[in-house]
Design an enzyme around this catalytic site. Sequence first.
Site, PDB file in Angstrom:
ATOM      1  N   ARG A   1      24.195  -7.052 -45.966  1.00  0.00           N
ATOM      2  CA  ARG A   1      25.344  -6.459 -45.261  1.00  0.00           C
ATOM      3  C   ARG A   1      26.198  -7.553 -44.638  1.00  0.00           C
ATOM      4  O   ARG A   1      25.673  -8.541 -44.130  1.00  0.00           O
ATOM      5  CB  ARG A   1      24.871  -5.507 -44.168  1.00  0.00           C
ATOM      6  CG  ARG A   1      24.255  -4.234 -44.689  1.00  0.00           C
ATOM      7  CD  ARG A   1      23.683  -3.391 -43.571  1.00  0.00           C
ATOM      8  NE  ARG A   1      22.270  -3.150 -43.776  1.00  0.00           N
ATOM      9  CZ  ARG A   1      21.419  -2.766 -42.837  1.00  0.00           C
ATOM     10  NH1 ARG A   1      21.845  -2.581 -41.604  1.00  0.00           N
ATOM     11  NH2 ARG A   1      20.151  -2.575 -43.112  1.00  0.00           N
TER      12      ARG A   1
ATOM     13  N   HIS B   1      18.024  -0.652 -34.185  1.00  0.00           N
ATOM     14  CA  HIS B   1      16.856  -1.487 -33.906  1.00  0.00           C
ATOM     15  C   HIS B   1      16.412  -1.346 -32.452  1.00  0.00           C
ATOM     16  O   HIS B   1      15.775  -2.238 -31.899  1.00  0.00           O
ATOM     17  CB  HIS B   1      17.126  -2.987 -34.161  1.00  0.00           C
ATOM     18  CG  HIS B   1      17.370  -3.343 -35.593  1.00  0.00           C
ATOM     19  ND1 HIS B   1      18.338  -4.245 -35.973  1.00  0.00           N
ATOM     20  CD2 HIS B   1      16.775  -2.940 -36.724  1.00  0.00           C
ATOM     21  CE1 HIS B   1      18.323  -4.366 -37.286  1.00  0.00           C
ATOM     22  NE2 HIS B   1      17.378  -3.586 -37.776  1.00  0.00           N
TER      23      HIS B   1
END
Length: 404
Positions: free
Chosen positions: A243, A182
């Site tokens: 996740r 990210h």
Amino acid sequence: MNCVLVINSGSSSLKWNLYDVEGEQILAKGLVERIGEQAPLHKYSVNGQAASETVPAAKDHEGALGQVVAVLEGLKGGLLPGGIADLHSIGHRVVHGALAFTQPVLIDEAVKAKIRECFPLAPLHNPPNLMGIEACGHLMPAVPQVAVFDTAFHQTMPERAYLYALPHGFAQDHQLRRYGFHGISHQFVSEQASRHLGGDPTGHRVVTCHLGNGASITAVKGGRSVDTSMGLTPLEGLVMGTRCGDLDAGVVLHLARALGMTIEQVDTLLNRKSGMLGLSGLSNDMREVEDAAVAGNLQAKLALEVYCYRLRKYIGAYAAALDGLDAIVFTAGVGEHSPLVREAVCRPLGWLGVELDATRNEAPATHKSPLTEITVPGSRVKVLVIPTNEELMIAREAAKLTRG
Ligand code: ADP
């Protein structure tokens, strides 16, 4: 006008944005969804005018991109006077660049080979990223392509932050270390935050929380990433949509030894069935989990508690890593749109100097307001909601590189 096409190619979707980089304006954008399914859908808008069509031909990424090219060619004589021949460059989001890429690069065969070498590190992301690059190469061979990596921003992390406590030589031989992801988003919002803080940016201590389906948090000092929660792969760190985030590595050994699970089964469990989906037993979509929690669902409440507690713990850790804190930034789907999560995370941080303003926290974030400060005036640590704009960042980088 300087037009850059930005491509974010996922496993079953292809998102595109046509930018006028000089004016930093989106001219057209779209999303082809359900690639590989019976009737993929292409939703797009040109100059803000929305259109949508079911596109029977998009059976793969090249088919999907063909639909995008058709829309761009339709702009001939108008927004793109020469059609795709007028494209200055194409910028691609690529998730994993490992050690090979510390900044954006012009794509050639060697770059593609290195992106392929990173497949095992980001098996959900790098293969479809490369499919998008290959498709552009076939359909628009004359347009230069640039890869912008999610890992590159974190290459400034010091060894103490990126090393796992594994045998040193072994870890080096196999490139086993923390990379972080990210990065495009963390860089974009931390730069905005720094501008907002004013004064000397080299001293700014900012923690950026990118909370989308995938989620990560980064400690940024003077504009450089010094630590981040994702590791070798995007599985480490915060609780995410599906996740698990941080986990005792012994759990993996136990699943294999005691339960006889295969690597593929463990992979599916940790990457696709855990996180908010696994904890709540309901959904990976934060809106659904929040609604259920508000309606009294105890498992949903617990899932939210785990999510927010993990995030708060990381903020505390990163305040220590930064020797103090000037601002916390919330961005991406959950960060921008969930007052409930921001409140649950920030309210207990009064000891750190965070004084949330309840009314401002409730105000919705929009892309029209590039930044909202949600702490009271005088709060020692400012909390900022900043809509991320990874596409603009990619367009800027692609234009910068191809101009040179
Ligand atoms: P991606 O990682 O797929 O780019 P996004 O940044 O779009 O993800 O974020 C997706 C997440 O944002 C989803 O979990 C979704 O539920 C959450 N989200 C979007 N709007 C809201 C909202 N109003 N309240 C809470 N969560 C939201």
